[in-house]
Motif scaffolding. Sequence first.
Motif, mmCIF file in Angstrom:
data_model
loop_
_atom_site.group_PDB
_atom_site.id
_atom_site.type_symbol
_atom_site.label_atom_id
_atom_site.label_comp_id
_atom_site.label_asym_id
_atom_site.label_seq_id
_atom_site.Cartn_x
_atom_site.Cartn_y
_atom_site.Cartn_z
ATOM 1 N N GLY A 253 0.796 -1.128 0.001
ATOM 2 C CA GLY A 253 -0.075 -0.093 -0.076
ATOM 3 C C GLY A 253 0.891 1.270 0.109
ATOM 4 O O GLY A 253 0.287 2.440 0.406
ATOM 5 N N GLU A 254 2.007 1.167 -0.258
ATOM 6 C CA GLU A 254 3.081 2.361 -0.235
ATOM 7 C C GLU A 254 2.827 3.145 -1.641
ATOM 8 O O GLU A 254 2.787 2.687 -2.625
ATOM 9 N N ILE A 255 2.808 4.405 -1.384
ATOM 10 C CA ILE A 255 2.750 5.322 -2.497
ATOM 11 C C ILE A 255 4.380 5.416 -2.979
ATOM 12 O O ILE A 255 4.977 6.025 -2.409
ATOM 13 N N VAL A 256 4.472 4.793 -4.184
ATOM 14 C CA VAL A 256 5.692 5.026 -4.878
ATOM 15 C C VAL A 256 6.143 6.074 -5.674
ATOM 16 O O VAL A 256 7.312 6.426 -6.026
ATOM 17 N N ALA A 257 5.123 6.800 -6.198
ATOM 18 C CA ALA A 257 5.237 7.882 -7.001
ATOM 19 C C ALA A 257 4.083 8.974 -7.271
ATOM 20 O O ALA A 257 2.989 8.289 -6.904
ATOM 21 N N TYR A 258 4.129 10.007 -7.041
ATOM 22 C CA TYR A 258 2.966 10.748 -7.243
ATOM 23 C C TYR A 258 3.438 12.294 -7.817
ATOM 24 O O TYR A 258 4.604 12.769 -7.855
ATOM 25 N N ASN A 359 3.196 6.856 4.443
ATOM 26 C CA ASN A 359 4.256 5.739 4.054
ATOM 27 C C ASN A 359 5.169 5.578 4.903
ATOM 28 O O ASN A 359 5.447 4.111 5.207
ATOM 29 N N ASN A 360 5.641 6.540 6.054
ATOM 30 C CA ASN A 360 6.393 6.269 6.899
ATOM 31 C C ASN A 360 5.917 5.819 8.112
ATOM 32 O O ASN A 360 6.711 5.179 9.274
ATOM 33 N N ASN A 361 4.734 6.484 8.400
ATOM 34 C CA ASN A 361 4.338 6.310 10.052
ATOM 35 C C ASN A 361 2.879 5.837 10.262
ATOM 36 O O ASN A 361 2.542 5.173 11.320
ATOM 37 N N ARG A 362 2.035 5.906 9.070
ATOM 38 C CA ARG A 362 0.678 5.727 9.572
ATOM 39 C C ARG A 362 0.554 4.130 9.488
ATOM 40 O O ARG A 362 0.752 3.426 8.266
ATOM 41 N N ILE A 363 0.209 3.411 10.532
ATOM 42 C CA ILE A 363 -0.021 1.899 10.633
ATOM 43 C C ILE A 363 -1.170 1.473 10.015
ATOM 44 O O ILE A 363 -2.325 2.221 9.901
ATOM 45 N N ARG A 373 6.118 1.433 4.943
ATOM 46 C CA ARG A 373 7.523 1.172 4.523
ATOM 47 C C ARG A 373 8.339 0.340 5.603
ATOM 48 O O ARG A 373 9.086 -0.368 4.962
ATOM 49 N N LYS A 374 7.534 0.547 6.946
ATOM 50 C CA LYS A 374 8.255 -0.551 7.791
ATOM 51 C C LYS A 374 8.010 -1.953 7.469
ATOM 52 O O LYS A 374 8.847 -2.625 7.536
ATOM 53 N N TYR A 375 6.915 -2.306 6.921
ATOM 54 C CA TYR A 375 6.451 -3.652 6.279
ATOM 55 C C TYR A 375 7.294 -4.175 5.354
ATOM 56 O O TYR A 375 7.952 -5.271 5.394
ATOM 57 N N ARG A 376 7.632 -3.091 4.529
ATOM 58 C CA ARG A 376 8.572 -3.604 3.461
ATOM 59 C C ARG A 376 10.113 -3.841 3.756
ATOM 60 O O ARG A 376 10.388 -5.118 3.418
ATOM 61 N N GLU A 377 10.438 -3.012 4.489
ATOM 62 C CA GLU A 377 11.847 -3.271 5.187
ATOM 63 C C GLU A 377 12.078 -4.487 6.168
ATOM 64 O O GLU A 377 12.779 -5.177 5.677
ATOM 65 N N LEU A 378 11.014 -4.857 6.748
ATOM 66 C CA LEU A 378 10.830 -6.016 7.516
ATOM 67 C C LEU A 378 10.944 -7.421 6.661
ATOM 68 O O LEU A 378 11.408 -8.458 6.954
ATOM 69 N N ALA A 379 10.224 -7.053 5.648
ATOM 70 C CA ALA A 379 9.654 -8.308 4.712
ATOM 71 C C ALA A 379 11.073 -8.609 4.151
ATOM 72 O O ALA A 379 11.491 -9.733 3.647
ATOM 73 N N ALA A 380 11.901 -7.649 3.736
ATOM 74 C CA ALA A 380 13.228 -7.912 2.960
ATOM 75 C C ALA A 380 14.244 -8.381 3.831
ATOM 76 O O ALA A 380 15.068 -9.235 3.153
#
Length: 380
Positions: A253-258, A359-363, A373-380
């Motif tokens: 659900g991360e906004i990767v471009a706008y 992206n960075n803080n909203r759970i 972003r935290k989810y992506r980093e942990l999954a990596a």
Amino acid sequence: MKIMSYSIETKYKTIEMKEAGYTVKEIMEALNIKNSTQVKTWWRWYRNGETYRFYQQRGKQYTYGKGVKELSEVEQLKLDNKKKDIEIDNLKKVQGVRKEVVSKIIVELVDQFKHKYSIKMILDVLEIPQSTYYRWKHKDKEKDKVTQKVIELCEENNFTYGYRKITALINQLYSASINHKRVQRIMREYNLNCRVRPKKSKKIGEPYYKTDNLLQRQFKANQPMEVLTTDITYLPFGNSMLYLSSIMDVYNGEIVAYKIDNKQGQSLVNDTLNQIDIPENCILHSDQGSVYTSYAYYQLCEEKGIIRSMSRKGTPADNAPIESFHSLLKCETFYINNELNSSNQIVIDIVENYIKNYNNNRIQQKLGYLSPRKYRELAA
């Protein structure tokens, strides 16, 4: 052909009304000017800084100044000598068109000269009874009250009401019958027009390329940048309409471009897509908007090796993740705090800060109460 002669006061009053937003027709009716070209000519001289032409003799004002842009010393001296008597002369000329001059003009005229002459003297020159003048003046004050109330009502309703609804509210408050044209004129003069969602223009001809709905509402991905979804939303909260083009990674659900712009053109979506490096065979889902079915978008996706997917026509639920994000953005900022509705730059800052925080803080519950972003980093 008879050449009309107009007073200095009439010329400057024309300029004043033009700056206030009156139409040429309204000015001509109010000041008894016979030719619309005359109004446009005076306005052009004023814009070009050539107001000295207002004082030239009849017949010479159109040719004077083609080679010399300043008054000669002799002409300047003559002009200074005339200025002593010109104001009263102007007042006398106005009386010839008094019946056609609106009451507002007379009230303003008296206010302009009352510091030099008594009100009684001015009214005697204009041949207007004092009782009539004070009645007009009282009505003028009432007009100011109505104008102020129109402004207040438009602001209270966040500029979502047109002149008909504002007229109805005014009449309820005043228990009167104020004409809707008057309210419309006030709203136009003070730029209070209703901010409505602009209609999407229909494109002539068939779209260049449409494709099937590959996702079928299965918004799942096994890894980042495997499935993306994109859309455009309106931002009607600033001085003018803005548009937000976003691309979301379905994986977290991360906004990767706008990108935010004041035009909903092809460059808006293409520039958004060019912000990121997309792996080959990534699925990019969108609706069937003209910018997504265009040749330019098709060509860009082909160059990047992107597999395109599209919602069914008129089915927002087929693109639910990005639709939901845009709705959430507005609900958690502009809709709950009308004070945020301000300049375009403030709107842009609010959107950018929201996306950064999202992206960075909203759970999110579906991410195990982690931010994207935290989810992506942990999954990596």
